[in-house]
Design an enzyme around this catalytic site. Structure first.
Site, PDB file in Angstrom:
ATOM      1  N   TYR A 114       0.863  -1.193   0.000  1.00 27.27           N
ATOM      2  CA  TYR A 114       0.000   0.000   0.000  1.00 27.27           C
ATOM      3  C   TYR A 114       0.892   1.233   0.000  1.00 27.27           C
ATOM      4  O   TYR A 114       1.882   1.298   0.736  1.00 27.27           O
ATOM      5  CB  TYR A 114      -0.877  -0.006   1.258  1.00 27.27           C
ATOM      6  CG  TYR A 114      -1.733   1.229   1.406  1.00 27.27           C
ATOM      7  CD1 TYR A 114      -3.045   1.246   0.944  1.00 27.27           C
ATOM      8  CD2 TYR A 114      -1.230   2.388   2.008  1.00 27.27           C
ATOM      9  CE1 TYR A 114      -3.837   2.381   1.072  1.00 27.27           C
ATOM     10  CE2 TYR A 114      -2.011   3.524   2.134  1.00 27.27           C
ATOM     11  CZ  TYR A 114      -3.311   3.517   1.666  1.00 27.27           C
ATOM     12  OH  TYR A 114      -4.095   4.628   1.788  1.00 27.27           O
ATOM     13  N   GLU A 120      -3.670   7.364  -3.869  1.00 28.14           N
ATOM     14  CA  GLU A 120      -3.647   6.103  -3.141  1.00 28.14           C
ATOM     15  C   GLU A 120      -3.448   4.950  -4.118  1.00 28.14           C
ATOM     16  O   GLU A 120      -4.211   4.801  -5.067  1.00 28.14           O
ATOM     17  CB  GLU A 120      -4.959   5.910  -2.375  1.00 28.14           C
ATOM     18  CG  GLU A 120      -4.940   4.705  -1.459  1.00 28.14           C
ATOM     19  CD  GLU A 120      -6.260   4.534  -0.720  1.00 28.14           C
ATOM     20  OE1 GLU A 120      -7.312   4.453  -1.384  1.00 28.14           O
ATOM     21  OE2 GLU A 120      -6.241   4.498   0.520  1.00 28.14           O
TER      22      GLU A 120
END
Ligand code: GDP
Ligand code: MN
Length: 388
Positions: A111, A199
């Site tokens: 991530y 993101e």
């Protein structure tokens, strides 16, 4: 601050322009183009519905397909239909586009995100080796698996810090130059295009030792769109709330929420405070609404209509400070909207202070509507508590 959302395929195009590797892909707008694109990938590809929401994988909107039959099935199932994920909640969004993407062989999923940390006046890089899953869940169960690094605004990301993140992600040192390029590319993109969030979940390492952005979500600061015309053009109104769009055209800031108390307020700060009062009285706001400056009777009336168009609204709370917008003018605008609306009129709680407030209250009391008047936030809170 409001944020403009764009689709994954648009985000990936931007990433590519800033030197961040993404898989090869093409975008399909109907079954025919989807099949053409699918065959171009030798009939093996990942099909991904394009909607302004995450959680598509869990909801069946991301699928590895290796034959034309399944590709047709996927197209028939999604094109033109509504799609729901845990992120869209009760609402659903329409699927008009499907991304056809070269399948990747994943070795690990990570991530990576960039966002503004207001308290630190910096952009933070957030990284976790636990990619692919819901990052909120990682944050609550394994907070030690999340690395948050404030970037020095003058220096930008430094080699030292990039090595630190690489290490935290358990990536081999030999991947430094790839990773360095990605972080610097993302940081430049963030600044150049006035992003509010980038993101990448997951950022993957594939079986060829390449780091690739497999998913991408980018949002932009709407207040900066005037200097990013190319970004404004990426807006997809089919993914946005109709009432919000109409309100924006009138210069009213309206954000749809899920509660039962509609709010009409002037000033963003007062609107936030009003929502706090509603919440502390045990109820939930149905919307955020800031009428904005220079409101006249028509604008006030349209703001009320926007709130009344929400079926969840049982109470409408007006919290106005009359300045240039006189309270008597506002009162007439409210009555216009109430007369125009078809449903049963809701209960009204009205606080009006400032220019011509007495006149405004008099106009409203001479109507058949169920109105409670309040002088201050305490009184609003007391009236609301009785409604709970
Ligand atoms: P989201 O669910 O909306 O966040 O959609 P993502 O694009 O993140 O896809 C969800 C998951 O599908 C990813 O975390 C991957 O595990 C999987 N996935 C997506 N693309 C590929 C691919 O090319 N190969 C493999 N093996 N898995 C993929
Ligand atoms: Mn994802």
């Amino acid at each position: 601050m409001c944020n403009l959302k764009i689709h994954e395929y648009q985000s990936k195009k931007l990433l590519n322009e800033f030197g961040v590797p993404v898989p090869k892909s093409t975008i399909a707008t109907d079954k025919v183009s989807l099949l053409e694109n699918f065959h171009d990938f030798q009939s093996k590809a990942v099909l991904k519905v394009q909607v302004h929401a995450g959680g598509r994988g869990k909801a069946g909107g991301v699928k590895l397909v290796d034959n034309s039959e399944d590709a047709v099935k996927f197209a028939d199932k999604f094109f033109g239909n509504l799609f729901q994920t845990f992120q869209t909640g009760d609402e659903s969004v329409v699927v008009n586009k499907i991304l056809v993407e070269e399948a990747s062989n994943i070795v690990s999923e990570m991530y990576l995100a960039l966002l503004v940390d207001g308290s630190n006046q910096s952009i933070n890089i957030i990284a976790s080796p636990e990619g692919g899953t819901d990052i909120e869940e990682v944050a609550s169960k394994n907070p030690e698996k999340i690395f948050s690094l404030p970037v020095n605004t003058i220096l930008g990301p430094t080699d030292f810090h990039i090595r630190e993140i690489l290490d935290f992600l358990n990536l081999d040192k030999t991947l430094f130059s790839q990773f360095n390029k990605i972080i610097r590319g993302l940081y430049k993109l963030y600044l150049d295009k006035d992003c509010s969030l980038i993101e990448i979940n997951p950022l993957i390492l594939n079986d060829k030792n390449e780091i690739i952005a497999l998913d991408a979500k980018i949002t932009f600061d709407e207040d900066a769109l005037f200097r990013n015309k190319d970004i404004s053009e990426l807006r997809d109104l089919s993914q946005e709330n109709e009432v919000e769009i109409k309100a924006a055209e009138l210069g009213i800031k309206y954000v749809q929420l899920k509660g039962s108390v509609g709010c009409i307020v002037n000033g963003a700060g007062l609107a936030m405070a009003t929502m706090d009062v509603i919440q502390s009285a045990g109820l939930n706001p149905a919307n955020f609404l800031d009428i904005g400056g220079g409101a006249d009777e028509d604008k006030v009336s349209k703001a009320m209509s926007a709130v009344l168009s929400d079926d969840n609204v049982k109470i409408v709370l007006v919290n106005l400070f009359g300045g240039i917008l006189r309270c008597d003018v506002a009162a007439r605008g409210f009555i216009l909207a109430l007369q125009d609306s078809n449903g049963t009129p809701p209960k009204l709680i009205i606080r009006m202070q400032g220019t011509n407030s007495e006149e405004g209250k008099r106009i409203l009391s001479n109507t058949k509507y169920n109105i409670s008047f309040a002088e201050n936030l305490d009184q609003i809170s007391q009236i609301l508590s009785k409604e709970e």
